[in-house]
Scaffold this motif. Structure first.
Motif, PDB file in Angstrom:
ATOM      1  N   ILE A   1       4.692   2.543  -5.290  1.00  0.00           N
ATOM      2  CA  ILE A   1       4.146   2.889  -6.490  1.00  0.00           C
ATOM      3  C   ILE A   1       5.346   2.406  -7.919  1.00  0.00           C
ATOM      4  CG2 ILE A   1       3.515   5.037  -7.904  1.00  0.00           C
ATOM      5  CD1 ILE A   1       2.561   6.148  -5.321  1.00  0.00           C
TER       6      ILE A   1
ATOM      7  N   ILE B   1      -6.098   2.187  -5.300  1.00  0.00           N
ATOM      8  CA  ILE B   1      -5.442   3.243  -4.622  1.00  0.00           C
ATOM      9  C   ILE B   1      -5.481   3.325  -3.300  1.00  0.00           C
ATOM     10  CG2 ILE B   1      -6.782   5.282  -4.910  1.00  0.00           C
ATOM     11  CD1 ILE B   1      -4.207   6.627  -6.261  1.00  0.00           C
ATOM     12  N   THR B   2      -4.743   3.443  -2.510  1.00  0.00           N
ATOM     13  CA  THR B   2      -4.556   3.925  -0.976  1.00  0.00           C
ATOM     14  C   THR B   2      -4.280   5.186  -0.353  1.00  0.00           C
ATOM     15  OG1 THR B   2      -2.481   3.252  -0.375  1.00  0.00           O
ATOM     16  CG2 THR B   2      -3.773   1.417  -0.500  1.00  0.00           C
TER      17      THR B   2
ATOM     18  N   THR C   1     -11.520   6.599  -5.543  1.00  0.00           N
ATOM     19  CA  THR C   1     -10.251   7.323  -5.626  1.00  0.00           C
ATOM     20  C   THR C   1     -10.348   8.827  -4.991  1.00  0.00           C
ATOM     21  OG1 THR C   1      -9.032   5.989  -7.094  1.00  0.00           O
ATOM     22  CG2 THR C   1      -8.127   8.224  -6.720  1.00  0.00           C
TER      23      THR C   1
ATOM     24  N   HIS D   1      -1.021   5.712  -1.065  1.00  0.00           N
ATOM     25  CA  HIS D   1      -0.463   6.132  -2.390  1.00  0.00           C
ATOM     26  C   HIS D   1      -0.694   7.495  -2.810  1.00  0.00           C
ATOM     27  CE1 HIS D   1      -1.238   1.566  -3.370  1.00  0.00           C
ATOM     28  NE2 HIS D   1       0.230   1.749  -3.088  1.00  0.00           N
TER      29      HIS D   1
ATOM     30  N   VAL E   1      -1.618   7.702 -13.209  1.00  0.00           N
ATOM     31  CA  VAL E   1      -1.760   6.602 -12.568  1.00  0.00           C
ATOM     32  C   VAL E   1      -2.441   5.538 -13.283  1.00  0.00           C
ATOM     33  CG1 VAL E   1      -2.300   5.515 -10.381  1.00  0.00           C
ATOM     34  CG2 VAL E   1      -1.533   7.710 -10.548  1.00  0.00           C
TER      35      VAL E   1
ATOM     36  N   SER F   1       1.838   3.201 -11.452  1.00  0.00           N
ATOM     37  CA  SER F   1       1.079   2.157 -11.319  1.00  0.00           C
ATOM     38  C   SER F   1       1.150   1.916  -9.655  1.00  0.00           C
ATOM     39  CB  SER F   1       1.160   0.940 -11.953  1.00  0.00           C
ATOM     40  OG  SER F   1       0.287  -0.049 -11.637  1.00  0.00           O
ATOM     41  N   CYS F   2      -0.117   1.603  -9.195  1.00  0.00           N
ATOM     42  CA  CYS F   2      -0.339   1.157  -7.523  1.00  0.00           C
ATOM     43  C   CYS F   2      -0.351  -0.383  -7.562  1.00  0.00           C
ATOM     44  CB  CYS F   2      -1.467   1.591  -7.080  1.00  0.00           C
ATOM     45  SG  CYS F   2      -1.618   3.428  -7.187  1.00  0.00           S
TER      46      CYS F   2
ATOM     47  N   CYS G   1      -5.615  10.297 -12.976  1.00  0.00           N
ATOM     48  CA  CYS G   1      -5.986   8.750 -12.696  1.00  0.00           C
ATOM     49  C   CYS G   1      -6.700   8.200 -13.862  1.00  0.00           C
ATOM     50  CB  CYS G   1      -6.769   8.366 -11.528  1.00  0.00           C
ATOM     51  SG  CYS G   1      -6.035   8.658  -9.910  1.00  0.00           S
TER      52      CYS G   1
ATOM     53  N   ARG H   1       0.784  -1.263   0.058  1.00  0.00           N
ATOM     54  CA  ARG H   1      -0.048   0.181  -0.038  1.00  0.00           C
ATOM     55  C   ARG H   1       0.778   1.384   0.136  1.00  0.00           C
ATOM     56  NH1 ARG H   1      -0.206  -1.697   5.315  1.00  0.00           N
ATOM     57  NH2 ARG H   1       0.286   0.062   6.881  1.00  0.00           N
TER      58      ARG H   1
END
Length: 591
Positions: free
Chosen positions: A241, A285-286, A317, A289, A259, A279-280, A302, A238
């Motif tokens: 990236i 996504i957290t 998000t 992030h 992203v 990219s996550c 995004c 989490r």
């Protein structure tokens, strides 16, 4: 200060670290007199109030009172713990941490071993991809060129570990280490296997370029199609990236970060010179992030599929990002046609058309209300109330007054309240006003001022008179002053930030931090005189207490010859000190 890492080592780390350069690599600083200023990264503000002092190796915000040295900045800005911040500085200066605590040293050594094993395994995967035809065919079909294979360190894990070992010549010691650290596994039948077997491997790098984990994509579509390493002491999904390290190598402060969802998307976009793709790790996504992304850019874009699932992911998000949006930082959304992803669409359209999509990304406010108005009939009073009930709590999480008021006014017009002032008055009556927590306050005393002057100007220590006789005197705060004075004498080039580090996790840490930023309202040239005057007054107080004791003794039982000489000496010293103070005051007024 923690006893797990030697004081001398932390002091040396801070002496080697220039806090201005450390912060400048993360924020845009502007010279302001002898200090540097910028907008505070810890709260939303219109006028810069975040000040960094090269002289003191210390930062301070006059708006939210955030403050500290280089270690504090890494803890608060990068969201590291104390030991992680020390590790970060150690990497910067190529130093090894000499832990005092055996358990902590073991943990540190374990992490270093993991970094080493991940790096070794990465090189083996890279070597293997050159030798494996099936892996090369897959990359050829995906049109991934050799430059991208090299840039992103792409490799391949063979379908069978034993065959892989023989082909790449993996020695038994490395194999044993991989088993010990659970990078290599053993099944119920006792066969060793690699969790990434039969997969293209994508090394995941931290901000220093160290390999901390892998992502894997199966080349024959067996499930799961994508796989990540399990979390370890060096890898937390989490907080990582993919591709950020490659972006930062090209741009220290990218104008935006795009992203996307997958490893291949990042690589394909980079191959087409869209050099801002990250990219996550294929997960939602957290908050972590979002915080990391905003630390590295002012604009997050995004990219999601345009179907219902993609729009819902974008909405989730946005809800997470709202508290981190400010006048300087924003988030946008780029929705692709159905059944398309960045990898497929850029190959169909090319860079120019894809860039137009980026440039036309949906703004935060437009996306917010477009989503909010889904299935809402504004001709219905009940729907208007429902819209207001859903939208207001989310709008109120935004820290920026400007953006919050703008969205409120836009909402007001949608639900039919045309008088903006009337709506704001309604909100004022409904909400509890946020009250800023006042800064911790302590009363100014001569001793505290003396300590403050010394912390702010450590070079004053060399003009202080001998202190040995004072150590037994009981005056509030004197022990702390003498301790700090000795630290300054032991480390002649010490700075404010280093002094404060000696008192981390002590019960006087907050008081000393406050004293480190007290404004004494005197010109720099007079600081020495003020320091000496305060010291003289303390010496006088000690002498006067001794004088009073001896006079009382003389009235009751009389004094010995030695005590009579002592009281004569005290009278002379007090007289000389008074003359010194008068002359000092006269010279100050004259100047």
């Amino acid at each position: 200060m923690t006893g797990k890492i030697p004081k001398y080592f932390i002091n040396e780390l801070l002496s080697l670290t220039d806090i201005v350069e450390l912060i400048k690599s993360r924020l845009i600083l502007k010279k302001c007199g002898k200090n540097y200023q910028t907008h505070c990264p810890f709260h939303n503000e219109k006028t810069p109030s975040f000040t960094v002092s090269y002289e003191k190796q210390f930062y301070y915000c006059f708006g939210c009172y955030a403050h500290g040295n280089a270690i504090d900045f890494l803890i608060n800005y990068e969201r590291l713990n104390f030991i992680e911040s020390i590790e970060e500085l150690s990497i910067m200066h190529g130093m090894t941490i000499p832990f005092e605590n055996t358990q902590d040293n073991f943990f540190y050594v374990k992490k270093q071993k993991l970094y080493l094993l991940m790096n070794q395994l990465c090189k083996l995967y890279q070597k293997n991809i050159i030798l494996d035809n099936s892996a090369n065919e897959y990359l050829f079909k995906r049109d991934i060129n050799n430059t991208m294979i090299s840039t992103f360190l792409i490799g391949f894990a063979s379908f069978n570990w034993n065959i892989f070992c023989k082909k790449i010549h993996i020695n038994k010691k490395l194999e044993e280490d991989l088993l010990v650290y659970n990078i290599l596994s053993i099944n119920k039948k006792g066969y060793k296997y690699d969790v990434f077997q039969g997969r293209i491997t994508f090394p995941i790098q931290d901000q220093n370029g160290r390999i901390i984990a892998f992502g894997g994509r199966s080349i024959n579509n067996f499930l799961p199609k994508y796989l990540n390493s399990q979390e370890t002491d060096i890898f937390c999904k989490r907080k990582q990236i993919y591709g950020l390290y490659q972006v930062k190598k090209k741009f220290s402060k990218p104008k935006y970060l795009l992203v996307v969802e997958g490893y291949i998307d990042v690589i394909s976009l980079t191959q087409y010179n869209i050099n801002y793709a990250v990219s996550c790790l294929g997960t939602s996504i957290t908050i972590e992030h979002i915080q990391i992304l905003f630390q590295n850019t002012n604009t997050i874009i995004c990219c999601y599929d345009g179907d219902t699932a993609g729009k819902n992911a974008a909405w989730n998000t946005l809800k997470k990002a709202l508290p981190y949006i400010s006048d300087a930082k924003t988030i946008k959304f780029m929705l692709l046609p159905n059944n398309e992803d960045p990898d497929t669409i850029i190959r169909k359209e090319g860079k120019e058309k894809f860039q137009i999509r980026i440039d036309n990304a949906i703004t935060m406010s437009n996306f917010f209300f477009t989503h909010m108005l889904t299935n809402i009939n504004l001709s219905s009073i009940d729907n208007k109330f429902y819209l207001s009930k859903r939208a207001l709590p989310l709008i109120n999480t935004i820290a920026s007054d400007t953006i919050r008021i703008y969205l409120r006014q836009k909402l007001a017009r949608m639900i039919g309240i045309l008088d903006d002032n009337q709506f704001e008055k309604f909100l004022y009556e409904q909400e509890i006003k946020k009250i800023q927590k006042p800064e911790f306050y302590i009363k100014r005393t001569p001793m505290r001022i003396l300590i403050a002057l010394l912390i702010q100007n450590p070079d004053l220590a060399i003009i202080a008179p001998p202190i040995k006789k004072l150590k037994k005197i009981k005056i509030k705060g004197l022990y702390i002053f003498l301790e700090i004075l000795q630290i300054c004498l032991d480390y002649p080039k010490i700075k404010t930030g280093q002094i404060l580090e000696f008192y981390r996790n002590t019960n006087i840490n907050n008081i000393l931090k406050m004293l480190s930023r007290w404004d004494h309202m005197i010109v720099q040239e007079e600081i020495q005189n003020m320091f000496l005057d305060l010291l003289t007054n303390i010496y006088d107080k000690i002498l006067e207490e001794r004088q009073e004791y001896l006079i009382a003794q003389e009235r009751t039982i009389g004094l010995t010859m030695t005590e009579k000489k002592e009281i004569w000496s005290i009278n002379k010293k007090l007289s000389n000190n008074k003359n010194f103070s008068k002359n000092n005051t006269h010279n100050t007024q004259k100047n």
